[in-house]
Design a protein around this motif. Sequence first.
Motif, PDB file in Angstrom:
ATOM      1  N   GLN A   5      13.607   0.992  -3.585  1.00 56.30           N
ATOM      2  CA  GLN A   5      13.035   0.128  -2.665  1.00 56.30           C
ATOM      3  C   GLN A   5      12.156   0.683  -1.649  1.00 56.30           C
ATOM      4  OE1 GLN A   5      12.802  -3.174  -3.482  1.00 56.30           O
ATOM      5  NE2 GLN A   5      14.357  -2.464  -5.276  1.00 56.30           N
ATOM      6  N   ASP A   6      12.270   1.720  -1.451  1.00 60.52           N
ATOM      7  CA  ASP A   6      11.252   2.693  -0.469  1.00 60.52           C
ATOM      8  C   ASP A   6       9.960   3.231  -1.153  1.00 60.52           C
ATOM      9  OD1 ASP A   6      13.350   2.531   1.500  1.00 60.52           O
ATOM     10  OD2 ASP A   6      14.239   4.219   1.095  1.00 60.52           O
ATOM     11  N   ILE A   7       9.950   2.926  -2.235  1.00 57.74           N
ATOM     12  CA  ILE A   7       8.732   3.725  -2.988  1.00 57.74           C
ATOM     13  C   ILE A   7       7.576   2.715  -3.182  1.00 57.74           C
ATOM     14  CG2 ILE A   7       7.976   4.686  -5.266  1.00 57.74           C
ATOM     15  CD1 ILE A   7      10.824   5.245  -6.111  1.00 57.74           C
ATOM     16  N   ARG A   8       6.357   3.303  -2.798  1.00 57.90           N
ATOM     17  CA  ARG A   8       5.189   2.393  -2.989  1.00 57.90           C
ATOM     18  C   ARG A   8       4.568   2.723  -4.240  1.00 57.90           C
ATOM     19  NH1 ARG A   8       4.878   4.758   1.823  1.00 57.90           N
ATOM     20  NH2 ARG A   8       3.203   5.944   0.987  1.00 57.90           N
ATOM     21  N   ILE A   9       4.158   1.726  -4.909  1.00 56.35           N
ATOM     22  CA  ILE A   9       3.789   1.790  -6.416  1.00 56.35           C
ATOM     23  C   ILE A   9       2.270   1.363  -6.484  1.00 56.35           C
ATOM     24  CG2 ILE A   9       3.907   1.193  -8.850  1.00 56.35           C
ATOM     25  CD1 ILE A   9       6.646   0.611  -8.161  1.00 56.35           C
ATOM     26  N   ASN A  10       1.190   2.167  -6.810  1.00 59.53           N
ATOM     27  CA  ASN A  10      -0.093   1.782  -6.908  1.00 59.53           C
ATOM     28  C   ASN A  10      -0.692   2.295  -8.196  1.00 59.53           C
ATOM     29  OD1 ASN A  10      -0.058   0.915  -4.200  1.00 59.53           O
ATOM     30  ND2 ASN A  10      -0.524   3.166  -3.544  1.00 59.53           N
ATOM     31  N   LYS A  11      -1.902   1.899  -8.582  1.00 62.77           N
ATOM     32  CA  LYS A  11      -2.435   2.138  -9.770  1.00 62.77           C
ATOM     33  C   LYS A  11      -3.782   2.806  -9.133  1.00 62.77           C
ATOM     34  CE  LYS A  11      -1.346   0.436 -14.028  1.00 62.77           C
ATOM     35  NZ  LYS A  11      -1.412   0.070 -15.098  1.00 62.77           N
ATOM     36  N   GLU A  12      -4.195   4.059  -9.596  1.00 62.38           N
ATOM     37  CA  GLU A  12      -5.301   4.881  -9.198  1.00 62.38           C
ATOM     38  C   GLU A  12      -5.739   5.443 -10.358  1.00 62.38           C
ATOM     39  OE1 GLU A  12      -4.752   7.599  -6.299  1.00 62.38           O
ATOM     40  OE2 GLU A  12      -3.809   6.437  -4.859  1.00 62.38           O
ATOM     41  N   ASN A  13      -7.153   4.887 -10.801  1.00 62.23           N
ATOM     42  CA  ASN A  13      -7.910   5.330 -12.103  1.00 62.23           C
ATOM     43  C   ASN A  13      -7.185   5.115 -13.328  1.00 62.23           C
ATOM     44  OD1 ASN A  13      -9.834   6.536 -10.346  1.00 62.23           O
ATOM     45  ND2 ASN A  13      -8.720   8.515 -10.221  1.00 62.23           N
ATOM     46  N   GLY A  14      -6.339   3.922 -13.097  1.00 62.98           N
ATOM     47  CA  GLY A  14      -5.597   3.701 -14.299  1.00 62.98           C
ATOM     48  C   GLY A  14      -4.362   4.277 -14.513  1.00 62.98           C
ATOM     49  N   GLU A  15      -3.981   5.010 -13.529  1.00 66.31           N
ATOM     50  CA  GLU A  15      -2.628   5.614 -13.801  1.00 66.31           C
ATOM     51  C   GLU A  15      -1.644   5.070 -12.663  1.00 66.31           C
ATOM     52  OE1 GLU A  15      -2.918   9.975 -13.885  1.00 66.31           O
ATOM     53  OE2 GLU A  15      -4.014   9.878 -15.728  1.00 66.31           O
ATOM     54  N   ILE A  16      -0.423   5.104 -12.666  1.00 66.93           N
ATOM     55  CA  ILE A  16       0.540   4.757 -11.814  1.00 66.93           C
ATOM     56  C   ILE A  16       0.748   6.021 -10.873  1.00 66.93           C
ATOM     57  CG2 ILE A  16       3.166   4.169 -11.444  1.00 66.93           C
ATOM     58  CD1 ILE A  16       3.142   2.896 -14.318  1.00 66.93           C
ATOM     59  N   VAL A  17       0.794   5.537  -9.574  1.00 67.69           N
ATOM     60  CA  VAL A  17       1.099   6.600  -8.522  1.00 67.69           C
ATOM     61  C   VAL A  17       2.104   6.096  -7.608  1.00 67.69           C
ATOM     62  CG1 VAL A  17      -0.039   7.829  -6.527  1.00 67.69           C
ATOM     63  CG2 VAL A  17      -1.487   7.516  -8.764  1.00 67.69           C
ATOM     64  N   LEU A  18       3.197   6.968  -7.440  1.00 64.45           N
ATOM     65  CA  LEU A  18       4.405   6.507  -6.821  1.00 64.45           C
ATOM     66  C   LEU A  18       4.337   7.423  -5.622  1.00 64.45           C
ATOM     67  CD1 LEU A  18       6.955   6.664  -9.624  1.00 64.45           C
ATOM     68  CD2 LEU A  18       5.741   4.516  -8.773  1.00 64.45           C
ATOM     69  N   SER A  19       4.650   6.798  -4.442  1.00 62.00           N
ATOM     70  CA  SER A  19       4.605   7.621  -3.292  1.00 62.00           C
ATOM     71  C   SER A  19       5.783   7.089  -2.365  1.00 62.00           C
ATOM     72  CB  SER A  19       3.358   7.798  -2.472  1.00 62.00           C
ATOM     73  OG  SER A  19       3.005   6.275  -2.042  1.00 62.00           O
ATOM     74  N   VAL A  20       6.112   7.890  -1.371  1.00 60.66           N
ATOM     75  CA  VAL A  20       7.380   7.447  -0.423  1.00 60.66           C
ATOM     76  C   VAL A  20       7.056   8.419   0.859  1.00 60.66           C
ATOM     77  CG1 VAL A  20       8.767   9.256  -1.451  1.00 60.66           C
ATOM     78  CG2 VAL A  20       9.785   7.146  -0.171  1.00 60.66           C
ATOM     79  N   ASP A  21       7.214   7.754   2.137  1.00 60.06           N
ATOM     80  CA  ASP A  21       7.283   8.472   3.248  1.00 60.06           C
ATOM     81  C   ASP A  21       8.683   8.199   3.947  1.00 60.06           C
ATOM     82  OD1 ASP A  21       4.817   9.302   2.914  1.00 60.06           O
ATOM     83  OD2 ASP A  21       4.129   7.599   4.285  1.00 60.06           O
ATOM     84  N   TYR A  22       9.436   9.075   4.283  1.00 64.16           N
ATOM     85  CA  TYR A  22      11.007   9.126   4.751  1.00 64.16           C
ATOM     86  C   TYR A  22      10.931  10.107   5.964  1.00 64.16           C
ATOM     87  CZ  TYR A  22      12.565  12.739   1.609  1.00 64.16           C
ATOM     88  OH  TYR A  22      12.626  13.730   1.070  1.00 64.16           O
ATOM     89  N   THR A  23      11.885  10.108   6.677  1.00 64.02           N
ATOM     90  CA  THR A  23      12.430  10.811   7.708  1.00 64.02           C
ATOM     91  C   THR A  23      14.065  11.534   7.498  1.00 64.02           C
ATOM     92  OG1 THR A  23      10.869  10.072   9.316  1.00 64.02           O
ATOM     93  CG2 THR A  23      12.732  11.236  10.363  1.00 64.02           C
TER      94      THR A  23
END
Length: 123
Positions: free
Chosen positions: A85-103
Amino acid sequence: MNYHKKSLKQKGIGLVSLLMWSVVLVLIAITSLRIVPAYLEYSSIKKNLTAVARDTSLQNMNLNQIRLAFSRRAQIDDIKSITSQDIRINKENGEIVLSVDYTTKIPLFFNISLNIDFQAKSN
């Protein structure tokens, strides 16, 4: 025989200096041993984010299926700092990009702890 008295000057490290350097080295070793697991987990998170993002079978799936795929991989690698649930899911240039920020908060000794901010993104 004629012996000349030479002034003997001691060279080397004294006992007090040796003890002080030993304490410093032990503190550095303890700190390193506590920090290394956080960076190993970060590396594992980044690897799993990249693997899920590159999985061709997930390219047309919904967000919940992508999160479930990450969750399965995280369970295998024993990732505890983040959840799916902490993961951000985006599409960039038609590809899935997953990112997360945590401490991560790492207790060092007594009431001293270290907070490390991580930012992981699939490539």
